[in-house]
Structures are given as C-alpha cells and as structure tokens.
Design an enzyme around this catalytic site. Structure first.
Site, mmCIF file in Angstrom:
data_model
loop_
_atom_site.group_PDB
_atom_site.id
_atom_site.type_symbol
_atom_site.label_atom_id
_atom_site.label_comp_id
_atom_site.label_asym_id
_atom_site.label_seq_id
_atom_site.Cartn_x
_atom_site.Cartn_y
_atom_site.Cartn_z
ATOM 1 C CG ASN A 1 58.902 20.743 25.701
ATOM 2 O OD1 ASN A 1 59.370 19.707 26.180
ATOM 3 N ND2 ASN A 1 59.102 21.070 24.419
ATOM 4 C CG ASP B 1 62.139 15.126 19.143
ATOM 5 O OD1 ASP B 1 60.963 15.480 19.328
ATOM 6 O OD2 ASP B 1 62.951 15.799 18.473
HETATM 7 C C1 IPE Z 1 58.555 14.473 22.319
HETATM 8 O O1 IPE Z 1 57.766 14.490 21.179
HETATM 9 C C2 IPE Z 1 57.760 14.628 23.602
HETATM 10 C C3 IPE Z 1 57.918 15.944 24.290
HETATM 11 C C4 IPE Z 1 58.738 16.890 23.973
HETATM 12 C C5 IPE Z 1 57.045 16.155 25.432
HETATM 13 P P1 IPE Z 1 57.395 15.852 20.458
HETATM 14 O O2 IPE Z 1 56.130 16.360 21.053
HETATM 15 O O3 IPE Z 1 58.546 16.799 20.500
HETATM 16 O O4 IPE Z 1 57.110 15.361 18.975
HETATM 17 P P2 IPE Z 1 57.447 16.112 17.611
HETATM 18 O O5 IPE Z 1 58.868 16.576 17.663
HETATM 19 O O6 IPE Z 1 56.487 17.251 17.486
HETATM 20 O O7 IPE Z 1 57.235 15.066 16.571
HETATM 21 MG MG MG Z 2 60.021 17.363 19.184
#
Ligand code: IPE
Ligand code: MG
Length: 235
Positions: A50, A2
């Site tokens: 996501n 994350d």
């Molecule tokens: C993790 O980083 C990668 C995925 C979930 C694909 P994030 O995209 O969640 O990064 P933040 O939480 O917005 O900083």
């Molecule tokens: Mg994230």
C-alpha cells in the site's frame, strides 16, 4: 477490508471519506466479533504494497490510524481486548509505531480476546523476517535446523502465539488473497462478500459466520471420519 475507495467513488466522495467510513465500520465489526464471542479478530489494515499509493492517500491513512489508536486504546483496555500488530511496524511513522507499542504493552495481559492489526503486512516479508530471525538464532546456537518443525518455525512469524484463522473474509467482490496470512490460512475457510467494506455491517459479518458454521472441515480426512468424531477447532 477492501473497497473503501470504491465505496467513496460510487458516492462521488473523495477516497479518504471511504477510509474514514471504513474506520467507523471497524469499530462496529470489533463489537460484533466480541458479541459473537470470537477469541481473535485480525484486520488487514495496510499492506506492505500500500506504500505504492499516492503520497497524500498514504499520509491520510496514517493520520486516520493515529487518530483511531488514540481514541481506541482506552476502549480496548476497558473491554479487555489485547492488541497485537502484525507487520514491519518499525517502518511506520514513529508516532504511529509508538502508539502501537504502547497499546500492545498496556493490553498484553488480556488473554481472552485479541485484536490483531496487520499493518505494513505481507506474507512474503513475514517469511523473510522469520527466516532472518531463525538464522540469527541458529548462529547464536539457540536453534538447531535438524529439529526444526512447523510448531517451532511458526514461532518466528509475526503471528507467534496467535491461533490460525478459521475463517478469512474478503469484502468488495475481489477473489484474491493478496499476500495475507498465507501460511496461517493453510486450513482456513474463505468467504467473499460483494459488499464494499464500509457497507459490510454486523449482519453481514454474522452471515459469514453462519456460512462458516455450515461447512465441513476435513483437515485431510474423509467426510465419514469427520462426522464420526468431533471436528478439531483451532480457535
Ligand atoms: C481498503 O480499501 C482499505 C485499504 C487498503 C487501506 P481500498 O482503499 O483498497 O479501496 P478500493 O479497493 O480502492 O475500493
Ligand atoms: Mg482495494
């Protein structure tokens, strides 16, 4: 994994640059896991939730994934690492699903090390899919609810055949589990790092392993019982 987006934001870069850097870090952590002689490393790469991100970010993530798989399939074979995918792969773009299937098949015989990618993964959908598969097995007369126990039930999860995680690491300072391996982590130790994923390097990974090594896992027993007998290891 994350914090890719925040890593980029803190540098005035677009979020996708954070994801690109995150993929680079995946490669070094896979290498670090091999050097630490871990038998199984699971990476939560894309959650079932996501899909709710902006379309442009989702498609950039899928393109990155496709590129990563094309590039790393050979590396996994050379290093004798088996690939397993946890999640509803049939809902991923067909090119990605095909690459995943091909790499899983090409590495299926490597039993010593496993890289599991949780993609389009969520524990609740995993349970629902497991219940459906089990109900179908019952309808076919291949399973009997009267004799169902956890050993059998867990064979219907995406993670069938994989060891339960001993340690779950979440980066970026969030203290949440977010629908990740809820059942498999019943006895796992948790480790939370304030670092964003692209900054969570091998030395941070080893620090997490060392922290884990100092913990006493009791599995419901007393500390005295555990210290008298060797601890059970799930990996
Ligand atoms: C993790 O980083 C990668 C995925 C979930 C694909 P994030 O995209 O969640 O990064 P933040 O939480 O917005 O900083
Ligand atoms: Mg994230």
């Amino acid at each position: 994994m994350d914090g890719n987006g925040r890593w980029a934001g803190a540098r005035g870069l677009p979020r996708n640059e954070g994801h690109r850097q995150g993929v680079e870090n995946v490669k070094s952590i896979i290498k670090a896991a091999k050097e630490a002689d871990l038998s199984c490393l699971t990476l939560f790469a894309f959650s079932a939730e996501n899909w709710n991100r902006p379309r442009t970010e989702v498609s950039a993530l899928m393109r990155l994934l496709e590129h990563y798989l094309k590039e790393q399939a050979k590396v996994l074979r050379e290093q004798k690492i088996r690939l397993r995918v946890l999640g509803r792969t049939h809902e991923l773009p067909s090119r990605v699903a095909k690459l995943l299937r091909r790499t899983e098949e090409a590495t299926a015989d490597y039993t010593e090390r496993t890289l599991a990618l949780a993609l389009n993964y969520g524990s609740r959908t995993e349970v629902v899919d497991a219940m459906k598969a089990y109900a179908e097995a019952v309808a076919r007369g291949e399973a009997d609810p009267a004799s169902l126990d956890w050993a059998e039930a867990s064979r219907y999860l995406y993670s069938a055949g994989l060891p339960d995680p001993d340690l779950v690491i979440r980066t970026s300072g969030e203290h949440r589990v977010s629908n990740f391996l809820l059942l498999q982590s019943a006895y796992a130790e948790y480790y939370f790092s304030p670092k964003y994923w692209p900054d969570f390097g091998p030395e941070d990974f080893y620090a997490a392993l060392m922290d884990y090594a100092r913990r006493e896992r009791r599995f419901g027993k007393t500390g005295e019982q555990i210290r008298r007998a060797p601890q059970p290891q799930t990996v």
